[in-house]
Structure formats: structure tokens, C-alpha cells
Design a protein around this motif. Structure first.
Motif, PDB file in Angstrom:
ATOM      1  N   ASN A  19       0.803  -1.260  -0.069  1.00 38.28           N
ATOM      2  CA  ASN A  19      -0.056  -0.193   0.137  1.00 38.28           C
ATOM      3  C   ASN A  19       0.871   1.110   0.240  1.00 38.28           C
ATOM      4  O   ASN A  19       0.535   2.276  -0.685  1.00 38.28           O
ATOM      5  CB  ASN A  19      -0.803   0.075   1.154  1.00 38.28           C
ATOM      6  N   LYS A  20       1.908   1.350   0.585  1.00 40.25           N
ATOM      7  CA  LYS A  20       2.809   2.476   0.774  1.00 40.25           C
ATOM      8  C   LYS A  20       3.442   2.712  -0.829  1.00 40.25           C
ATOM      9  O   LYS A  20       3.390   3.657  -0.984  1.00 40.25           O
ATOM     10  CB  LYS A  20       3.756   2.107   1.980  1.00 40.25           C
ATOM     11  N   GLN A  21       3.994   1.685  -1.250  1.00 42.49           N
ATOM     12  CA  GLN A  21       4.398   1.813  -2.672  1.00 42.49           C
ATOM     13  C   GLN A  21       3.487   2.187  -3.509  1.00 42.49           C
ATOM     14  O   GLN A  21       3.588   3.003  -4.469  1.00 42.49           O
ATOM     15  CB  GLN A  21       5.155   0.409  -3.047  1.00 42.49           C
ATOM     16  N   PHE A  22       2.143   1.629  -3.404  1.00 44.07           N
ATOM     17  CA  PHE A  22       1.165   2.158  -4.408  1.00 44.07           C
ATOM     18  C   PHE A  22       0.767   3.592  -4.325  1.00 44.07           C
ATOM     19  O   PHE A  22       0.828   4.278  -5.148  1.00 44.07           O
ATOM     20  CB  PHE A  22      -0.171   1.291  -4.174  1.00 44.07           C
ATOM     21  N   MET A  26       1.262   6.732  -6.645  1.00 45.39           N
ATOM     22  CA  MET A  26       0.344   7.723  -7.223  1.00 45.39           C
ATOM     23  C   MET A  26       0.662   9.323  -6.968  1.00 45.39           C
ATOM     24  O   MET A  26       0.238   9.994  -7.579  1.00 45.39           O
ATOM     25  CB  MET A  26      -1.078   6.993  -6.389  1.00 45.39           C
ATOM     26  N   GLN A  27       1.139   9.233  -5.653  1.00 44.68           N
ATOM     27  CA  GLN A  27       1.850  10.632  -5.280  1.00 44.68           C
ATOM     28  C   GLN A  27       2.532  11.266  -6.281  1.00 44.68           C
ATOM     29  O   GLN A  27       2.536  12.412  -6.838  1.00 44.68           O
ATOM     30  CB  GLN A  27       2.484  10.737  -4.139  1.00 44.68           C
ATOM     31  N   LEU A  28       3.642  10.312  -6.985  1.00 45.09           N
ATOM     32  CA  LEU A  28       4.385  10.801  -7.883  1.00 45.09           C
ATOM     33  C   LEU A  28       3.664  11.267  -9.271  1.00 45.09           C
ATOM     34  O   LEU A  28       3.995  11.902  -9.970  1.00 45.09           O
ATOM     35  CB  LEU A  28       5.644   9.806  -8.204  1.00 45.09           C
ATOM     36  N   ARG A 137      -0.426  12.835   1.174  1.00 48.00           N
ATOM     37  CA  ARG A 137       0.071  12.350   2.313  1.00 48.00           C
ATOM     38  C   ARG A 137       0.251  10.696   2.435  1.00 48.00           C
ATOM     39  O   ARG A 137      -0.503   9.984   3.136  1.00 48.00           O
ATOM     40  CB  ARG A 137      -0.719  12.935   3.855  1.00 48.00           C
ATOM     41  N   PRO A 138       0.970   9.953   1.657  1.00 47.59           N
ATOM     42  CA  PRO A 138       0.922   8.709   1.458  1.00 47.59           C
ATOM     43  C   PRO A 138       1.268   7.960   2.865  1.00 47.59           C
ATOM     44  O   PRO A 138       0.662   6.924   3.087  1.00 47.59           O
ATOM     45  CB  PRO A 138       2.071   8.277   0.304  1.00 47.59           C
ATOM     46  N   THR A 139       2.025   8.367   3.391  1.00 52.39           N
ATOM     47  CA  THR A 139       2.579   7.960   4.736  1.00 52.39           C
ATOM     48  C   THR A 139       1.691   7.859   5.580  1.00 52.39           C
ATOM     49  O   THR A 139       1.037   6.688   6.390  1.00 52.39           O
ATOM     50  CB  THR A 139       3.718   8.500   5.428  1.00 52.39           C
ATOM     51  N   THR A 140       0.811   8.960   5.828  1.00 46.08           N
ATOM     52  CA  THR A 140      -0.454   9.219   6.742  1.00 46.08           C
ATOM     53  C   THR A 140      -1.524   8.026   6.226  1.00 46.08           C
ATOM     54  O   THR A 140      -2.102   7.439   6.831  1.00 46.08           O
ATOM     55  CB  THR A 140      -0.919  10.646   6.703  1.00 46.08           C
TER      56      THR A 140
END
Length: 163
Positions: A19-22, A26-28, A137-140
Motif C-alpha cells: 500500500n505504501k508503494q502504491f 500515485m503521489q508521483l 500524504r501517502p505515509t499517513t
């Protein structure tokens, strides 16, 4: 809850890395159009999930209490702002006011909120599954997927749709 939501807590922890990688991907790509899917997925998730059955957010994390939140809630409770802060809040490592301890002191035994109509903006907007904050905020977001079944649901549906 069935399907995607079966054993969601365990599955969310197992899939944290994916999920973090996804989300980073998506953020990029600035969401790559996936942000258009969020409102419908948000609605779909909350047709299946009743927050009052969970309250994971209120039991484990704290919203930020911004100045307007503090003023509004202190007035509602009949407290001076300084007394409200001293009684309920602390400064976190980012310099934001958050609740002193978990669960939230305003969480009732039946998982309702004692200050619901006055709750902080972060509570009003949580879990951000219908806004671009989901990707910003992918980490959050991936951490929230282990706290909130709606975040996990939306993530799973997004990964299936846009991979």
C-alpha cells in the motif's frame, strides 16, 4: 462486513508495504486521474462501514486542534481556552495541539463523540478518502489503512482499479 473487509486489520498490516508503494507511485503521478474515483469509493465504503462500530480513529490517533477548533470547543464546554488546553491537549513533535492521551477524552462508551457538532476540522475530514489528501500524504494514508476500515477498503478498490 464481507469481501474486502474480511479480516481487514490483519490484511492491512500484511499489505502495508504494498500500500505504501502504491500510494508513493500515485503521489508521483499526482493521482493520475485516480482522485476522480475517490468520491464514489468513499461513498461505497461508508455504505458498508458504520464508524460507530469501530471508532478506531478516536481510540488510537488524535486530530490536530487548530486555534479555531480550540476557541469553538472551549466555548462549547464553557472553559477558558487556556483551561481547555491544559486539561485536554498537549503539543506534539510537530508543534500541533493533540489530545493528551488515547482514546480521545470526548469518545463516549457507545463510540459517539461528546463534542460531535463542535469537533475539530481533522475529525470532520477524516479519513480523507474523498479528497486529494489521500494521495498527498501517502505515509499517513497507509498508516490510516491499519486504523480505519474505510481507508483500507478505498485503497484495496483503488489498487484493483488502477494497479
Amino acid at each position: 462486513m464481507s469481501g474486502i473487509l474480511d479480516k481487514w486489520e490483519l490484511r492491512a498490516k500484511e499489505q502495508q508495504k504494498a500500500n505504501k508503494q502504491f500510494l508513493q507511485k500515485m503521489q508521483l503521478k499526482k493521482g493520475k486521474g485516480a482522485e476522480r474515483l475517490l468520491p464514489d469509493l468513499h461513498e461505497e465504503a461508508f455504505e458498508k462501514i458504520d464508524c460507530l462500530q469501530c471508532a478506531g480513529c478516536c481510540k488510537t490517533i488524535s486530530p490536530r486542534f487548530k486555534t479555531p477548533d480550540i476557541k469553538r470547543i472551549a466555548k462549547y464546554l464553557g472553559l477558558k481556552e487556556s483551561v481547555f488546553i491544559e486539561t485536554y491537549l498537549r503539543l506534539d513533535s510537530d508543534g500541533d495541539y493533540v489530545v493528551r492521551s488515547s482514546p480521545c477524552p470526548f469518545l463516549a462508551a457507545d463510540n459517539t463523540c461528546n463534542i460531535y457538532d463542535m469537533r475539530p476540522g481533522d475529525c470532520r475530514n477524516y479519513p480523507y478518502t474523498d479528497s486529494d489528501e489521500f494521495f498527498k500524504r501517502p505515509t499517513t494514508t497507509y498508516l490510516n489503512s491499519t486504523i480505519c476500515p474505510a481507508v483500507f477498503y478505498v485503497l484495496e478498490r483503488l489498487r484493483a482499479k488502477v494497479g
